[in-house]
Write a protein that holds these residues in place. Structure first.
Motif, PDB file in Angstrom:
ATOM      1  N   SER A 129       0.843  -1.197   0.000  1.00 52.21           N
ATOM      2  CA  SER A 129       0.000   0.000   0.000  1.00 52.21           C
ATOM      3  C   SER A 129       0.877   1.246   0.000  1.00 52.21           C
ATOM      4  CB  SER A 129      -0.942  -0.002   1.203  1.00 52.21           C
ATOM      5  OG  SER A 129      -0.240  -0.252   2.398  1.00 52.21           O
ATOM      6  N   ALA A 130       0.279   2.362  -0.327  1.00 52.40           N
ATOM      7  CA  ALA A 130       1.020   3.616  -0.393  1.00 52.40           C
ATOM      8  C   ALA A 130       1.235   4.217   0.987  1.00 52.40           C
ATOM      9  CB  ALA A 130       0.287   4.615  -1.282  1.00 52.40           C
ATOM     10  N   TRP A 187       4.958   9.373  -2.826  1.00 49.30           N
ATOM     11  CA  TRP A 187       3.487   9.327  -2.914  1.00 49.30           C
ATOM     12  C   TRP A 187       2.850  10.424  -2.073  1.00 49.30           C
ATOM     13  CZ3 TRP A 187      -0.095   8.477   0.996  1.00 49.30           C
ATOM     14  CH2 TRP A 187      -1.409   8.254   0.593  1.00 49.30           C
ATOM     15  N   GLU A 197      -7.807   6.326  -0.454  1.00 53.50           N
ATOM     16  CA  GLU A 197      -8.292   4.971  -0.737  1.00 53.50           C
ATOM     17  C   GLU A 197      -7.144   3.976  -0.893  1.00 53.50           C
ATOM     18  OE1 GLU A 197     -10.804   5.267  -4.132  1.00 53.50           O
ATOM     19  OE2 GLU A 197     -12.450   6.233  -3.033  1.00 53.50           O
ATOM     20  N   GLU A 198      -5.919   4.470  -0.904  1.00 60.37           N
ATOM     21  CA  GLU A 198      -4.748   3.592  -1.014  1.00 60.37           C
ATOM     22  C   GLU A 198      -4.111   3.302   0.343  1.00 60.37           C
ATOM     23  OE1 GLU A 198      -2.189   4.478  -4.613  1.00 60.37           O
ATOM     24  OE2 GLU A 198      -3.242   6.390  -4.403  1.00 60.37           O
ATOM     25  N   THR A 199      -4.736   3.746   1.419  1.00 59.07           N
ATOM     26  CA  THR A 199      -4.172   3.603   2.766  1.00 59.07           C
ATOM     27  C   THR A 199      -4.647   2.313   3.433  1.00 59.07           C
ATOM     28  OG1 THR A 199      -4.141   6.016   3.012  1.00 59.07           O
ATOM     29  CG2 THR A 199      -3.949   4.701   5.023  1.00 59.07           C
TER      30      THR A 199
END
Length: 231
Positions: A129-130, A187, A197-199
């Motif tokens: 994930s970012a 990022w 939403e990338e967390t």
């Protein structure tokens, strides 16, 4: 370092706290509050460099006494009541190069342990994930929360066809606990937030998830820490 990626940890601490004045350097269980975060961060197996971001001379002095590096003084325009929490982090990563991941550690979470920091970093790499943030399971469910109309009539916060009456039937919900925030540096420069939403999330027990925001919070954490230390 984790997976050959270098990790920069930032303790963000400004001097102008309103809820608990001077809380970052106030004595908690025998040490300044900020000292607990510094000591835990230094125990992490992945953090390569630990720095402080602050505009306050006294906070800077105490942080140095406990072995935290202070490579710059935060600009005062980034230490105001209305300054977004992400701005000091973006300022730090723009000024310090050569790192892949950034970790934000707030002094107001004195009960977190090194394993929580490392677990958050591990979760980020394992899920690819970012970003990853620490959460804890909430005792209060939004499915049992209400707003009030002008006439004091309760209105469900979450609309339901049928009210869930048994606690064991409620969906599990999680709240940010403020203890650990991790992200890929390139990022976060683009997203300007840890929360998208990338967390992903790293779940911490409630016993280590207290976040000091009020005098009651401070007194409670002081009592818990003294109990843990047997003092």
């Amino acid at each position: 370092m984790i997976d050959n990626k270098k990790v920069l940890a930032i303790i963000s601490a400004r001097g102008g706290s309103k809820g608990v004045p001077r809380k970052n350097i106030r004595n908690l269980a025998g040490k300044p509050l900020i000292a607990w975060t510094i000591e835990v961060a230094k125990k992490s197996q992945y953090i390569d460099r630990l720095i402080l971001s602050s505009e306050d001379d006294e906070i800077i002095k105490i942080a140095k006494e406990y072995g935290c590096e202070v490579p710059f003084v935060r600009p005062r325009e980034l230490a105001q009541d209305n300054t977004s929490g992400i701005e000091p982090i973006l300022h730090a990563v723009e000024n310090i190069e050569g790192y892949d991941y950034v970790v934000l550690l707030q002094p107001t979470s004195p009960l977190r342990i090194a394993e929580d920091i490392d677990g958050c970093l591990e979760n980020l790499t394992e899920t690819n994930s970012a970003a990853c943030v620490s959460v804890t399971e909430s005792n209060t469910s939004p499915f049992w929360m209400y707003t009030l109309s002008e006439k004091k009539i309760i209105q469900p916060l979450i609309k339901q066809d049928e009210l869930i009456m048994l606690r064991q039937e409620l969906p599990k919900v999680f709240a940010l606990n403020g203890a650990v925030y991790v992200a890929k540096i390139e990022w976060i420069k683009r997203s300007r937030s840890f929360l998208t939403e990338e967390t992903s999330a790293y779940n911490m027990p409630q016993s280590r998830s207290y976040d000091i925001d009020t005098e009651d919070d401070f007194l409670w954490c002081d009592l818990l820490m003294k109990n843990l230390l047997g003092i």
